[in-house]
Design a protein around this motif. Structure first.
Motif, PDB file in Angstrom:
ATOM      1  N   CYS A  33      -2.354   2.054   9.353  1.00 27.40           N
ATOM      2  CA  CYS A  33      -2.310   0.843   8.523  1.00 27.40           C
ATOM      3  C   CYS A  33      -2.085  -0.251   9.181  1.00 27.40           C
ATOM      4  CB  CYS A  33      -1.471   1.308   7.373  1.00 27.40           C
ATOM      5  SG  CYS A  33      -1.162  -0.153   6.261  1.00 27.40           S
ATOM      6  N   SER A  35      -0.025  -2.391   8.574  1.00 23.82           N
ATOM      7  CA  SER A  35       1.623  -2.597   8.721  1.00 23.82           C
ATOM      8  C   SER A  35       2.131  -1.758  10.037  1.00 23.82           C
ATOM      9  CB  SER A  35       2.083  -1.806   7.427  1.00 23.82           C
ATOM     10  OG  SER A  35       1.866  -2.531   6.266  1.00 23.82           O
ATOM     11  N   HIS A  54       2.695   5.879   8.509  1.00 23.33           N
ATOM     12  CA  HIS A  54       3.002   5.768   7.063  1.00 23.33           C
ATOM     13  C   HIS A  54       2.144   6.280   6.183  1.00 23.33           C
ATOM     14  CE1 HIS A  54       1.920   1.818   7.456  1.00 23.33           C
ATOM     15  NE2 HIS A  54       1.680   1.784   6.210  1.00 23.33           N
ATOM     16  N   GLU A  55       0.910   6.749   6.380  1.00 24.56           N
ATOM     17  CA  GLU A  55       0.111   7.486   5.402  1.00 24.56           C
ATOM     18  C   GLU A  55      -0.391   8.861   6.027  1.00 24.56           C
ATOM     19  OE1 GLU A  55      -2.470   4.096   4.870  1.00 24.56           O
ATOM     20  OE2 GLU A  55      -4.017   5.220   5.828  1.00 24.56           O
ATOM     21  N   TRP A  80       4.923   6.924   1.119  1.00 20.79           N
ATOM     22  CA  TRP A  80       6.195   6.246   1.940  1.00 20.79           C
ATOM     23  C   TRP A  80       7.117   5.745   0.968  1.00 20.79           C
ATOM     24  CZ3 TRP A  80       6.441   1.291   0.491  1.00 20.79           C
ATOM     25  CH2 TRP A  80       5.240   0.561   0.307  1.00 20.79           C
ATOM     26  N   CYS A 161      -1.113   5.012   1.162  1.00 19.78           N
ATOM     27  CA  CYS A 161      -0.782   3.597   1.429  1.00 19.78           C
ATOM     28  C   CYS A 161      -1.803   2.490   0.539  1.00 19.78           C
ATOM     29  CB  CYS A 161      -0.628   3.240   2.581  1.00 19.78           C
ATOM     30  SG  CYS A 161       0.204   1.798   2.831  1.00 19.78           S
TER      31      CYS A 161
HETATM   32 ZN   LIG Z   1       0.381   0.877   4.902  1.00 19.77          ZN
END
Ligand SMILES: [Zn+2]
Ligand SMILES: [Zn+2]
Length: 376
Positions: A33, A35, A54-55, A80, A161
Motif C-alpha cells: 500500500c 502508506s 498492513h494488508e 489493521w 486496506c
Molecule cells: Zn494501506
C-alpha cells in the motif's frame, strides 16, 4: 525497515508466540500500500526498526488461550484496525474509532503495549498491528477475520486496506442509493474500489476524475461511466453531466483544492465523503453561505467506516459471486526479497496493487511477474 529512507532489508527475526488474545498467522500473500511507502519515506512517522506491511491474508497456525472466533487451519484476512469491543465507539458500532487502538498503533506495539518481534536483544516495532511483509505475524484477535476457504488468499490479502476504505466510504458512509450519481476524485486503488462499490450499489452514473488519462480508461473497467481530466471548468462539466450536481462525491485523493471542487460539484442536499488524507497543514476553505443554504453533508470516512469482521467477508462473498472485479486490482506480484523493486514500481505509479506472494498455491497468484492470476 531499519530507518526511513534506508534500503529495506530482508532478514530473519525472532517472533514470540501469541498471547492469550492474539493469533499467529502464516501469511500466504500481502498487498503493498502507498502508506507503507509513505512510512518508508518518513512522511508518515512510525517507530523503527519495524516490519512494514498492513494488508495480508494467510492461515492460522496457533491461537491464544482466550481465542474462540478462529482456530488453527482457518483462512483469515487481516484488518489493521483491531478494536477493544468495550469503549464507547466500539459499543456504538463504530470500531474504527476505537480509543484503544490508535495509541498502540502509533507506538508500534500490539494492543497490550508490547512487541513480539526482536532482532537478537533489540525490539522491533510492529506496523499497524500486522507487519505483513513477513512469513508470519502475531496479530490481535479482532485483526484476524475468518474467510471462506474458496477465496484465493492473494485476493483476500488486498481487502484489508484500500479496497475496504473505498468500498466502505460508498456503502457504509454515503449509503449510495440505486439510480444516484456519484463522482469519485482519484482513480488509484481506493478510488477504483469506490467505483466498484458505487456500481454494486446501483448508482446510475459514476464519474471519475484523475489527471492521468490511462487511469480513466482503467476506471471504466471497474464501472465508471464517465472519465474527466481536471480542468478549469471541471465543476461545470460534472454539473452538466449529472443534471445539476452529483448526489455523492468521494474524495479518494486528498489533494489541495479537491474538497472545494467536490463540494461545488455536488447537488444541494448531497454528500461529500473525504477519504484521501490531505497534508496535515491543509486548511481547506468552503463557501460559507452555500454550506448553510444547500444542506450538503461533508463527512470523513476512516477505513471505510467499516465493521471489518462484517465487511471483509461480505466484500469477498461479492467477489466470489462475480460482482466485484477484485482480480483486476493486482498489477504485479513479487517475492519478499523484491520488495524494494515493488516500492520503486509503486512510487512510479505503475501499480494498482502489487502483491508479495509467500505461498503460490494458497494465494492463487504466481510469485513474480506481470501475468499473475493462476487458472482456477
Ligand atoms: Zn494501506
Ligand atoms: Zn474500542
Amino acid at each position: 525497515m531499519t530507518a526511513p529512507n534506508e534500503p529495506l532489508e530482508t532478514v530473519s527475526l525472532d517472533l514470540s508466540g501469541p498471547r492469550h488474545d492474539e493469533v499467529l498467522v502464516r501469511l500466504a500473500a500481502t498487498g503493498i500500500c502507498a502508506s507503507d511507502a509513505h512510512t518508508h519515506s518518513g512522511r508518515i512517522p512510525s517507530p523503527a526498526p519495524c516490519v512494514l506491511g498492513h494488508e495480508g491474508a494467510g492461515v492460522v497456525e496457533r491461537v491464544g488461550a482466550s481465542i474462540t472466533h478462529v482456530a488453527s487451519g482457518d483462512h483469515v484476512a487481516l484488518s489493521w484496525m483491531p478494536s477493544c469491543g468495550t469503549c464507547r465507539h466500539c459499543v456504538s458500532g463504530r470500531p474504527v474509532l476505537c480509543t484503544a487502538a490508535a495509541p498502540a498503533m502509533f507506538a508500534g506495539t500490539l494492543l497490550d503495549g508490547t512487541v513480539r518481534l526482536h532482532r537478537g536483544s533489540q525490539p522491533v516495532s510492529h506496523y499497524s498491528f500486522l507487519s505483513t511483509f513477513a512469513t508470519h505475524a502475531v496479530v490481535p484477535a479482532s485483526s484476524a477475520i475468518r474467510i471462506d476457504r474458496q477465496i484465493p488468499l492473494g485476493i483476500a490479502s488486498l481487502v484489508g486496506c484500500g479496497i475496504l476504505t473505498g468500498y466502505g466510504a460508498v456503502v457504509n458512509k454515503a449509503r449510495v442509493a440505486p439510480g444516484s450519481s456519484v463522482v469519485v476524485f482519484g482513480a488509484g486503488g481506493v478510488g477504483l474500489s469506490a467505483i466498484m462499490a458505487a456500481r454494486v450499489s446501483g448508482a446510475g452514473q459514476i464519474l471519475v476524475v484523475d489527471p492521468v488519462a490511462a487511469k480513466l480508461d482503467e476506471a471504466r473497467l471497474f464501472g465508471a461511466t464517465d472519465g474527466l481530466v481536471p480542468s478549469d471548468d471541471l465543476v461545470e462539466q460534472i454539473r452538466d453531466l449529472t443534471g445539476g450536481g452529483a448526489d455523492v462525491a468521494v474524495d479518494a485523493a486528498g489533494g489541495e483544492g479537491i474538497l472545494g471542487q467536490a463540494f461545488s460539484a455536488t447537488v444541494p442536499g448531497g454528500t461529500i465523503v473525504c477519504v484521501g488524507i490531505p497534508d496535515v497543514r491543509a486548511r481547506p476553505s468552503l463557501p460559507g453561505a452555500e454550506l448553510v443554504r444547500d444542506e450538503k453533508v461533508i463527512t470523513g470516512s476512516l477505513y471505510g467506516s467499516s465493521r471489518p469482521s462484517v465487511d471483509i467477508p461480505s466484500i469477498l462473498r461479492q467477489y466470489a459471486a462475480g460482482a466485484l472485479p477484485l482480480d483486476r486490482m493486482i498489477t504485479r506480484s513479487y517475492r519478499l526479497d523484491q520488495i524494494g523493486d515493488a516500492f520503486v514500481d509503486m512510487r512510479a505509479g505503475r501499480l494498482k496493487r502489487g502483491v508479495v506472494v509467500f505461498d503460490e498455491h494458497l494465494a492463487g497468484v504466481a510469485p513474480a511477474g506481470d501475468d499473475v492470476r493462476l487458472a482456477a
